[in-house]
Scaffold this motif. Sequence first.
Motif, PDB file in Angstrom:
ATOM      1  N   THR A 170      11.026  16.988   6.527  1.00 53.25           N
ATOM      2  CA  THR A 170       9.932  16.846   5.653  1.00 53.25           C
ATOM      3  C   THR A 170       8.916  17.795   5.675  1.00 53.25           C
ATOM      4  N   VAL A 171       8.613  18.340   6.667  1.00 54.61           N
ATOM      5  CA  VAL A 171       7.637  19.698   6.788  1.00 54.61           C
ATOM      6  C   VAL A 171       8.247  20.702   6.008  1.00 54.61           C
ATOM      7  N   VAL A 172       9.567  21.078   6.224  1.00 54.12           N
ATOM      8  CA  VAL A 172      10.236  22.015   5.336  1.00 54.12           C
ATOM      9  C   VAL A 172       9.910  21.982   3.848  1.00 54.12           C
ATOM     10  N   ARG A 173       9.979  20.538   3.311  1.00 52.28           N
ATOM     11  CA  ARG A 173       9.692  20.271   1.995  1.00 52.28           C
ATOM     12  C   ARG A 173       8.534  20.603   1.491  1.00 52.28           C
ATOM     13  N   ASN A 174       7.487  20.109   2.526  1.00 52.78           N
ATOM     14  CA  ASN A 174       6.189  20.097   2.261  1.00 52.78           C
ATOM     15  C   ASN A 174       5.678  21.538   2.157  1.00 52.78           C
ATOM     16  N   MET A 175       6.193  22.383   3.027  1.00 50.49           N
ATOM     17  CA  MET A 175       6.106  23.820   3.081  1.00 50.49           C
ATOM     18  C   MET A 175       6.332  24.767   1.837  1.00 50.49           C
ATOM     19  N   THR A 176       7.793  24.301   1.277  1.00 49.94           N
ATOM     20  CA  THR A 176       8.299  24.783   0.240  1.00 49.94           C
ATOM     21  C   THR A 176       7.355  24.506  -1.027  1.00 49.94           C
ATOM     22  N   THR A 177       6.790  23.329  -1.166  1.00 51.90           N
ATOM     23  CA  THR A 177       5.798  23.007  -2.318  1.00 51.90           C
ATOM     24  C   THR A 177       4.515  23.900  -2.034  1.00 51.90           C
ATOM     25  N   HIS A 178       3.822  23.741  -0.882  1.00 54.67           N
ATOM     26  CA  HIS A 178       2.681  24.771  -0.830  1.00 54.67           C
ATOM     27  C   HIS A 178       3.120  26.188  -1.017  1.00 54.67           C
ATOM     28  N   LEU A 179       4.233  26.604  -0.469  1.00 49.17           N
ATOM     29  CA  LEU A 179       4.363  28.001  -0.708  1.00 49.17           C
ATOM     30  C   LEU A 179       4.607  28.344  -2.261  1.00 49.17           C
ATOM     31  N   ARG A 180       5.130  27.173  -3.084  1.00 46.10           N
ATOM     32  CA  ARG A 180       4.875  27.681  -4.543  1.00 46.10           C
ATOM     33  C   ARG A 180       3.528  27.528  -5.281  1.00 46.10           C
ATOM     34  N   HIS A 181       2.920  26.845  -4.587  1.00 46.60           N
ATOM     35  CA  HIS A 181       1.300  26.486  -5.071  1.00 46.60           C
ATOM     36  C   HIS A 181       0.548  27.878  -4.593  1.00 46.60           C
ATOM     37  N   VAL A 182       0.764  28.424  -3.423  1.00 43.60           N
ATOM     38  CA  VAL A 182       0.392  29.608  -3.002  1.00 43.60           C
ATOM     39  C   VAL A 182       0.580  30.756  -4.014  1.00 43.60           C
ATOM     40  N   LEU A 183       2.007  30.886  -4.196  1.00 44.02           N
ATOM     41  CA  LEU A 183       2.324  32.054  -5.023  1.00 44.02           C
ATOM     42  C   LEU A 183       1.719  31.877  -6.678  1.00 44.02           C
ATOM     43  N   ASP A 184       1.571  30.646  -6.861  1.00 43.35           N
ATOM     44  CA  ASP A 184       0.792  30.525  -8.254  1.00 43.35           C
ATOM     45  C   ASP A 184      -0.783  30.789  -7.980  1.00 43.35           C
ATOM     46  N   GLN A 185      -1.298  30.552  -6.896  1.00 42.24           N
ATOM     47  CA  GLN A 185      -2.700  31.132  -6.736  1.00 42.24           C
ATOM     48  C   GLN A 185      -2.551  32.652  -6.612  1.00 42.24           C
ATOM     49  N   ARG A 186      -1.586  33.011  -5.900  1.00 43.48           N
ATOM     50  CA  ARG A 186      -1.858  34.576  -5.919  1.00 43.48           C
ATOM     51  C   ARG A 186      -1.540  35.233  -7.246  1.00 43.48           C
ATOM     52  N   ASP A 187      -0.727  34.697  -7.959  1.00 43.21           N
ATOM     53  CA  ASP A 187      -0.652  35.248  -9.438  1.00 43.21           C
ATOM     54  C   ASP A 187      -1.657  35.158 -10.336  1.00 43.21           C
ATOM     55  N   LYS A 188      -2.367  34.007 -10.050  1.00 44.69           N
ATOM     56  CA  LYS A 188      -3.671  33.443 -10.769  1.00 44.69           C
ATOM     57  C   LYS A 188      -4.633  34.713 -10.459  1.00 44.69           C
ATOM     58  N   HIS A 189      -4.853  34.796  -8.982  1.00 47.78           N
ATOM     59  CA  HIS A 189      -5.834  35.576  -8.568  1.00 47.78           C
ATOM     60  C   HIS A 189      -5.586  37.111  -9.083  1.00 47.78           C
TER      61      HIS A 189
END
Length: 268
Positions: free
Chosen positions: A184-203
């Motif tokens: 469950t944690v790995v799935r959540n981390m994968t989702t958060h990693l995707r959000h982090v990458l989106d934020q990185r690209d936006k910044h």
Amino acid sequence: MESGAFLASLDQFMLSPLVTWVKTFIPADEGIHLDFSDLLDGVILNMIMAEINPSAAPQGVNKVCRNSVQRIQNLNVLVQKIRSYYLDNLRQLIMIPLPDVLLVGRTPYCEQSLEEMKKLLLLLLGCTVQCEKKEEYIERIQMLDFDTKAAIAAHIQELTHSQENVLDLQWLESSGVHPEEVETVVRNMTTHLRHVLDQRDKHLETIVELMQEKDGAVSLLSSPSSLQSASYSPSMQQPQKQQTGTQQHLAVELADSKAKIRRLRQEL
């Protein structure tokens, strides 16, 4: 001027359990009335963080409510202290996006700014109920009325009992974790990693835009024709001052974006 709808939201926010909890740190005999501007300048919140963690005593934090640059600096110091406390002292990783201090500092009187301020107070609350002096702070909460206590308890549960909001690194390092929980944690981390990458690209896109605007402003200010026309035309002096102010804001935005990218790289 703020709309009636926002003023109603602001009044509701100032009566919310989180703001009521902040007031418990203000001695009653001092007669201080907490306003939204007091939260915006970041001074009181930095003092609360310094009380939680004396090693995080605020440095260079000034009460300049009408100065957006200083306001952003004060709030950014607070956010970095909170983030470090979660990671270094509590061994927890904040998974939710950190409060947008740039938005709160530059456009404080909007609905989104209230949401960012709520997130900031929520993270600060999480520090108090998990620090070494948590018994003292919890006792203060117990002195509030029943509805306020229940709402604050729900906020604490939301923040400290959800791996989607705050990831307990000690929990992951323990040997007794069930494989299903790890999955469950790995799935959540994968989702958060995707959000982090989106934020990185936006910044990164924001930094490019800010650099282009900054270069354009610098070129305009340094061009001989611009300087000559400004020296002969008093009417041009005011726009030049505005451009200088714009440069300062762009510099602040650029520094904030760079800090966010460094933080995202560390998290990655």
